[in-house]
Design a protein around this motif. Structure first.
Motif, PDB file in Angstrom:
ATOM      1  N   ARG A  80       0.864  -1.192   0.000  1.00 23.24           N
ATOM      2  CA  ARG A  80       0.000   0.000   0.000  1.00 23.24           C
ATOM      3  C   ARG A  80       0.890   1.227   0.000  1.00 23.24           C
ATOM      4  NH1 ARG A  80      -1.886   3.405   3.755  1.00 23.24           N
ATOM      5  NH2 ARG A  80      -1.032   2.174   5.482  1.00 23.24           N
ATOM      6  N   LEU A  81       0.494   2.254  -0.754  1.00 20.03           N
ATOM      7  CA  LEU A  81       1.317   3.458  -0.831  1.00 20.03           C
ATOM      8  C   LEU A  81       0.435   4.696  -0.888  1.00 20.03           C
ATOM      9  CD1 LEU A  81       4.277   4.382  -1.024  1.00 20.03           C
ATOM     10  CD2 LEU A  81       4.007   4.455  -3.495  1.00 20.03           C
ATOM     11  N   ASP A  82       0.766   5.680  -0.056  1.00 16.56           N
ATOM     12  CA  ASP A  82       0.012   6.928   0.003  1.00 16.56           C
ATOM     13  C   ASP A  82       0.745   8.079  -0.676  1.00 16.56           C
ATOM     14  OD1 ASP A  82      -2.315   6.264   2.022  1.00 16.56           O
ATOM     15  OD2 ASP A  82      -0.485   5.405   2.874  1.00 16.56           O
ATOM     16  N   VAL A  83       2.068   8.104  -0.555  1.00 15.75           N
ATOM     17  CA  VAL A  83       2.857   9.202  -1.122  1.00 15.75           C
ATOM     18  C   VAL A  83       4.103   8.622  -1.788  1.00 15.75           C
ATOM     19  CG1 VAL A  83       4.092  11.357  -0.666  1.00 15.75           C
ATOM     20  CG2 VAL A  83       2.088  10.753   0.720  1.00 15.75           C
ATOM     21  N   LEU A  84       4.336   9.039  -3.022  1.00 12.67           N
ATOM     22  CA  LEU A  84       5.537   8.668  -3.763  1.00 12.67           C
ATOM     23  C   LEU A  84       6.332   9.936  -4.043  1.00 12.67           C
ATOM     24  CD1 LEU A  84       7.288   6.663  -5.409  1.00 12.67           C
ATOM     25  CD2 LEU A  84       5.761   7.109  -7.356  1.00 12.67           C
ATOM     26  N   VAL A  85       7.537   9.999  -3.502  1.00 18.09           N
ATOM     27  CA  VAL A  85       8.426  11.145  -3.733  1.00 18.09           C
ATOM     28  C   VAL A  85       9.556  10.685  -4.646  1.00 18.09           C
ATOM     29  CG1 VAL A  85       9.877  12.934  -2.709  1.00 18.09           C
ATOM     30  CG2 VAL A  85       7.888  12.065  -1.443  1.00 18.09           C
ATOM     31  N   LEU A  86       9.685  11.322  -5.789  1.00 19.27           N
ATOM     32  CA  LEU A  86      10.697  10.942  -6.772  1.00 19.27           C
ATOM     33  C   LEU A  86      11.831  11.954  -6.726  1.00 19.27           C
ATOM     34  CD1 LEU A  86       8.276   9.899  -9.635  1.00 19.27           C
ATOM     35  CD2 LEU A  86       9.455   8.421  -7.988  1.00 19.27           C
ATOM     36  N   CYS A  87      12.893  11.593  -6.020  1.00 16.62           N
ATOM     37  CA  CYS A  87      14.002  12.517  -5.756  1.00 16.62           C
ATOM     38  C   CYS A  87      15.322  11.971  -6.302  1.00 16.62           C
ATOM     39  CB  CYS A  87      14.110  12.760  -4.249  1.00 16.62           C
ATOM     40  SG  CYS A  87      15.070  14.220  -3.810  1.00 16.62           S
ATOM     41  N   GLN A  88      15.236  11.011  -7.222  1.00 15.89           N
ATOM     42  CA  GLN A  88      16.456  10.459  -7.803  1.00 15.89           C
ATOM     43  C   GLN A  88      17.107  11.481  -8.733  1.00 15.89           C
ATOM     44  OE1 GLN A  88      13.253   9.481  -8.328  1.00 15.89           O
ATOM     45  NE2 GLN A  88      13.068   8.163 -10.145  1.00 15.89           N
ATOM     46  N   GLY A  89      18.425  11.399  -8.824  1.00 11.49           N
ATOM     47  CA  GLY A  89      19.097  12.341  -9.712  1.00 11.49           C
ATOM     48  C   GLY A  89      20.579  12.054  -9.839  1.00 11.49           C
ATOM     49  N   THR A  90      21.117  12.380 -11.003  1.00 15.91           N
ATOM     50  CA  THR A  90      22.553  12.278 -11.212  1.00 15.91           C
ATOM     51  C   THR A  90      22.979  13.370 -12.174  1.00 15.91           C
ATOM     52  OG1 THR A  90      24.351  10.719 -11.685  1.00 15.91           O
ATOM     53  CG2 THR A  90      22.476  10.693 -13.198  1.00 15.91           C
ATOM     54  N   VAL A  91      24.287  13.594 -12.240  1.00 16.96           N
ATOM     55  CA  VAL A  91      24.847  14.623 -13.116  1.00 16.96           C
ATOM     56  C   VAL A  91      26.235  14.154 -13.540  1.00 16.96           C
ATOM     57  CG1 VAL A  91      25.871  15.933 -11.211  1.00 16.96           C
ATOM     58  CG2 VAL A  91      25.291  17.116 -13.335  1.00 16.96           C
ATOM     59  N   VAL A  92      26.660  14.566 -14.730  1.00 16.11           N
ATOM     60  CA  VAL A  92      28.008  14.249 -15.207  1.00 16.11           C
ATOM     61  C   VAL A  92      28.709  15.562 -15.520  1.00 16.11           C
ATOM     62  CG1 VAL A  92      29.408  13.053 -16.926  1.00 16.11           C
ATOM     63  CG2 VAL A  92      27.216  12.071 -16.201  1.00 16.11           C
ATOM     64  N   TYR A  93      29.804  15.826 -14.812  1.00 20.81           N
ATOM     65  CA  TYR A  93      30.527  17.077 -15.011  1.00 20.81           C
ATOM     66  C   TYR A  93      31.612  16.922 -16.075  1.00 20.81           C
ATOM     67  CZ  TYR A  93      28.122  18.961 -10.924  1.00 20.81           C
ATOM     68  OH  TYR A  93      27.168  19.403 -10.060  1.00 20.81           O
ATOM     69  N   ARG A  94      32.395  17.979 -16.261  1.00 20.67           N
ATOM     70  CA  ARG A  94      33.476  18.033 -17.254  1.00 20.67           C
ATOM     71  C   ARG A  94      32.951  17.763 -18.661  1.00 20.67           C
ATOM     72  NH1 ARG A  94      38.333  18.347 -14.642  1.00 20.67           N
ATOM     73  NH2 ARG A  94      38.344  17.720 -12.433  1.00 20.67           N
ATOM     74  N   ARG A  95      31.769  18.311 -18.944  1.00 22.52           N
ATOM     75  CA  ARG A  95      31.135  18.244 -20.262  1.00 22.52           C
ATOM     76  C   ARG A  95      30.838  16.815 -20.704  1.00 22.52           C
ATOM     77  NH1 ARG A  95      31.038  23.217 -22.475  1.00 22.52           N
ATOM     78  NH2 ARG A  95      30.608  22.453 -24.585  1.00 22.52           N
ATOM     79  N   GLY A  96      30.739  15.920 -19.716  1.00 25.08           N
ATOM     80  CA  GLY A  96      30.447  14.526 -20.035  1.00 25.08           C
ATOM     81  C   GLY A  96      29.057  14.296 -20.601  1.00 25.08           C
ATOM     82  N   GLU A  97      28.139  15.223 -20.329  1.00 23.09           N
ATOM     83  CA  GLU A  97      26.777  15.059 -20.834  1.00 23.09           C
ATOM     84  C   GLU A  97      26.645  15.390 -22.316  1.00 23.09           C
ATOM     85  OE1 GLU A  97      24.842  16.150 -16.484  1.00 23.09           O
ATOM     86  OE2 GLU A  97      24.115  17.209 -18.253  1.00 23.09           O
ATOM     87  N   PHE A  98      27.705  15.923 -22.919  1.00 24.88           N
ATOM     88  CA  PHE A  98      27.693  16.163 -24.354  1.00 24.88           C
ATOM     89  C   PHE A  98      27.996  14.875 -25.123  1.00 24.88           C
ATOM     90  CE2 PHE A  98      28.148  20.376 -22.620  1.00 24.88           C
ATOM     91  CZ  PHE A  98      27.482  21.200 -23.515  1.00 24.88           C
ATOM     92  N   ALA A  99      28.483  13.864 -24.436  1.00 28.66           N
ATOM     93  CA  ALA A  99      28.739  12.562 -25.042  1.00 28.66           C
ATOM     94  C   ALA A  99      27.514  11.666 -24.865  1.00 28.66           C
ATOM     95  CB  ALA A  99      29.958  11.912 -24.384  1.00 28.66           C
ATOM     96  N   PRO A 100      27.275  10.755 -25.818  1.00 24.85           N
ATOM     97  CA  PRO A 100      26.074   9.915 -25.734  1.00 24.85           C
ATOM     98  C   PRO A 100      25.950   9.145 -24.421  1.00 24.85           C
ATOM     99  CG  PRO A 100      27.067   9.706 -27.904  1.00 24.85           C
ATOM    100  CD  PRO A 100      28.023  10.515 -27.077  1.00 24.85           C
ATOM    101  N   GLU A 101      27.066   8.623 -23.916  1.00 21.16           N
ATOM    102  CA  GLU A 101      27.000   7.828 -22.689  1.00 21.16           C
ATOM    103  C   GLU A 101      26.541   8.669 -21.498  1.00 21.16           C
ATOM    104  OE1 GLU A 101      29.593   8.119 -24.676  1.00 21.16           O
ATOM    105  OE2 GLU A 101      29.780   6.139 -25.629  1.00 21.16           O
ATOM    106  N   GLY A 102      27.104   9.867 -21.382  1.00 21.17           N
ATOM    107  CA  GLY A 102      26.708  10.746 -20.289  1.00 21.17           C
ATOM    108  C   GLY A 102      25.273  11.204 -20.416  1.00 21.17           C
TER     109      GLY A 102
END
Length: 245
Positions: A80-102
């Protein structure tokens, strides 16, 4: 009984093992809820001594939310669930998010898993007339020059909050969000642990200080409570005024 009394309710905080999510989890626990948290380490004991992490009184499970099958398996509980809080998160620094893997990793954790988790618990939340709180970021409302995937995923989270808020209102589920500003967590250490960068960041915050996990918990408690019974699809910006100019 207080509108902020969650006694008898079951709350799941995805990403509740540390940082903002951990603060939110304890906010609900302190108000009577049975709180479950998902994190990335193998066991609760692996968080011992980790700054910003306290799993006392919380029920822990290790779940890789970038893996849909892992979400489906873990989502068998709680029943049974009354409240779902979605607080997951990640980040890739050094411009890693410009690459497909990041890019792919950040989008999988920060956006795709929001929908996967929401769908996994939809029926239980509908039965409980419960709520979902999607934690995004002020980065969802502005450019983030070095982190395109992070910014895009957070903008997507804001849009998803609106869309699910409309789509599921008639199912009895309230979907809202909160967008933190600068809070000292492992994701913001690149700023908060460098005095010059931190001083510059603080100058841009009208309130003159960083936010805390407890600040975010207060917003989450409001959004999950009867005080917000007529609030649907909204993202509450909690940033000390950072985004005002």
């Amino acid at each position: 009984m207080s509108d902020l009394d969650f006694s008898g309710q079951n709350v799941l905080v995805v990403g509740g093992s540390s940082g903002i999510g951990n603060g939110v989890a304890h906010g609900f626990r302190q108000r009577g809820a049975q709180v479950h948290v998902w994190g990335t380490r193998a066991s609760a004991g692996d968080y011992d001594g980790v700054e910003g992490s306290d799993l006392t009184g919380l029920t822990y499970a290790c779940v890789d939310v970038a893996d849909r099958a892992a979400i489906a398996a873990a989502a068998r509980k709680p029943e049974r669930l009354d409240v779902l809080v979605l607080c997951q998160g990640t980040v890739v620094y050094r411009r890693g998010e410009f690459a497909p893997e990041g890019w792919d990793r950040v989008m999988a954790v920060n956006l795709d898993s929001l929908m996967d988790c929401s769908m996994a618990f939809h029926d239980r939340l509908a039965a409980a007339k419960g709520s979902i709180i999607i934690v995004s970021s002020v980065s969802g409302f502005q450019s983030n020059r070095g982190n395109p995937a992070y910014a895009a995923s957070k903008a997507g989270a804001v849009s998803l909050t609106k869309t699910l808020g409309e789509a599921w209102a008639r199912d009895g589920i309230r979907v809202n969000g909160l967008a933190p500003g600068l809070v000292a967590t492992k994701l913001t250490a690149v700023t908060t642990q460098h005095p010059d960068r931190l001083a510059g960041a603080l100058r841009a915050i009208p309130a003159g200080r960083m936010g805390t996990p407890a600040d975010m918990a207060g917003a989450a408690l409001f959004l999950a409570s009867p005080l917000a019974a007529y609030v649907h699809g909204q993202t509450l910006i909690v940033d000390g005024g950072l985004s005002l100019s």
